[in-house]
Design an enzyme around this catalytic site. Structure first.
Site, PDB file in Angstrom:
ATOM      1  N   ASP A   1       0.487  -1.109   0.203  1.00  0.00           N
ATOM      2  CA  ASP A   1       0.589  -0.260  -0.366  1.00  0.00           C
ATOM      3  C   ASP A   1       0.873   1.088  -0.003  1.00  0.00           C
ATOM      4  O   ASP A   1       1.442   1.317  -1.074  1.00  0.00           O
ATOM      5  CB  ASP A   1      -1.022  -0.177   1.422  1.00  0.00           C
ATOM      6  CG  ASP A   1      -2.117   0.999   0.904  1.00  0.00           C
ATOM      7  OD1 ASP A   1      -1.625   2.536   1.763  1.00  0.00           O
ATOM      8  OD2 ASP A   1      -3.148   0.141   0.086  1.00  0.00           O
TER       9      ASP A   1
ATOM     10  N   GLU B   1       0.018  -5.802  -2.881  1.00  0.00           N
ATOM     11  CA  GLU B   1      -1.055  -4.347  -3.020  1.00  0.00           C
ATOM     12  C   GLU B   1      -0.320  -3.698  -3.276  1.00  0.00           C
ATOM     13  O   GLU B   1      -0.131  -2.290  -2.720  1.00  0.00           O
ATOM     14  CB  GLU B   1      -2.155  -4.346  -2.232  1.00  0.00           C
ATOM     15  CG  GLU B   1      -2.772  -5.710  -2.259  1.00  0.00           C
ATOM     16  CD  GLU B   1      -3.893  -5.458  -3.293  1.00  0.00           C
ATOM     17  OE1 GLU B   1      -4.974  -4.257  -3.335  1.00  0.00           O
ATOM     18  OE2 GLU B   1      -3.829  -6.304  -3.831  1.00  0.00           O
TER      19      GLU B   1
ATOM     20  N   HIS C   1      -7.570  -6.921   0.017  1.00  0.00           N
ATOM     21  CA  HIS C   1      -6.194  -5.546   0.512  1.00  0.00           C
ATOM     22  C   HIS C   1      -5.029  -5.852   1.346  1.00  0.00           C
ATOM     23  O   HIS C   1      -3.875  -5.347   1.254  1.00  0.00           O
ATOM     24  CB  HIS C   1      -7.145  -4.369   0.454  1.00  0.00           C
ATOM     25  CG  HIS C   1      -6.165  -3.347  -0.067  1.00  0.00           C
ATOM     26  ND1 HIS C   1      -4.731  -2.795  -0.347  1.00  0.00           N
ATOM     27  CD2 HIS C   1      -5.207  -2.276   1.455  1.00  0.00           C
ATOM     28  CE1 HIS C   1      -4.457  -1.908  -0.684  1.00  0.00           C
ATOM     29  NE2 HIS C   1      -4.538  -1.243   0.346  1.00  0.00           N
TER      30      HIS C   1
END
Length: 230
Positions: free
Chosen positions: A39, A63, A207
């Site tokens: 992220d 991710e 996620h």
């Protein structure tokens, strides 16, 4: 972020870059390292790696953030696109993220397959109990590089993404089904187009892959590191 302090800054991506650069200059000013990123940690880590590639042994990706030319590129869910568009509408976004705390109460658990226990939920929420502490939570969705905005973040992410695709630094990419930023289809595209990458299919996930597959991620990452250090 987390249990760190709350300086009076905007908490933009470039602010975090300054703090991370200063931290690494202080604790690890020289020598090689592995990066394990996800992220916004991926944006920070890959921006650093692009600038200091001679120090990077290998990169583990989960991710990770790339430039998103359109809202459809962010993810296939129209509902999720609508929520994040609302986050980027100033009055609505501040109400949702700062007053209503929806990122911690809805978005976070929605990105995990398993159900977080009460103690885990409390740990995540504890640093953001007051509205004044949620400024970083508000800022991050507004920093996502979507459709060339914000321009400075778009340029930074575009540059490291171009570098990441062609560098021969070994890479390990974890992905799940359905995934969010990295769907199975996107992972296979990276396998065909990204230099020196190996994919690991973790199974079900959205996620926050570490919450659903911590042991597998840890074992595969350790094996990846050991192989490169032999």
């Amino acid at each position: 972020m987390g249990h760190s302090g709350y300086p009076k800054i905007e908490y933009r991506f470039v602010d975090h870059v300054r703090y991370l650069d200063a931290f690494l200059d202080s604790v690890l000013p020289t020598g090689e390292m592995f990066l394990v990123v996800q992220d916004w940690g991926s944006a920070l880590g890959l921006h650093w790696a692009h600038r200091y590639s001679e120090r990077v042994i290998g990169i583990v990706l989960m991710e990770f953030i790339r430039p998103f030319p359109t809202w459809e590129d962010v993810g296939p869910s129209k509902e999720a696109q609508g929520i994040f568009k609302a986050f980027r509408t100033p009055e609505t976004g501040r109400k949702l993220l700062i007053e209503d705390n929806v990122f911690l109460t809805q978005i976070l658990p929605g990105g995990i397959i398993r159900k977080l226990g009460a103690e885990e939920q409390e740990y995540y929420r504890h640093p953001f109990l007051s509205q004044s502490s949620r400024e970083p939570v508000y800022r991050w969705p507004n920093e996502l590089p979507i459709s060339h905005h914000p321009p400075d973040v778009w340029d930074i992410v575009s540059n490291y993404r171009s570098w990441l695709m062609k560098t021969d630094i070994p890479k390990l990419l974890f992905y799940t089904t359905p995934g969010a930023f990295v769907t199975p289809e996107k992972a296979r595209w990276y396998e065909m187009n990204m230099e020196n990458v190996r994919l690991v299919d973790l199974g079900d996930g959205v996620h926050y892959l570490q919450e659903d597959h911590p042991r597998r991620i840890g074992e595969e990452t350790a094996d990846f590191m050991r192989a490169l250090l032999l």
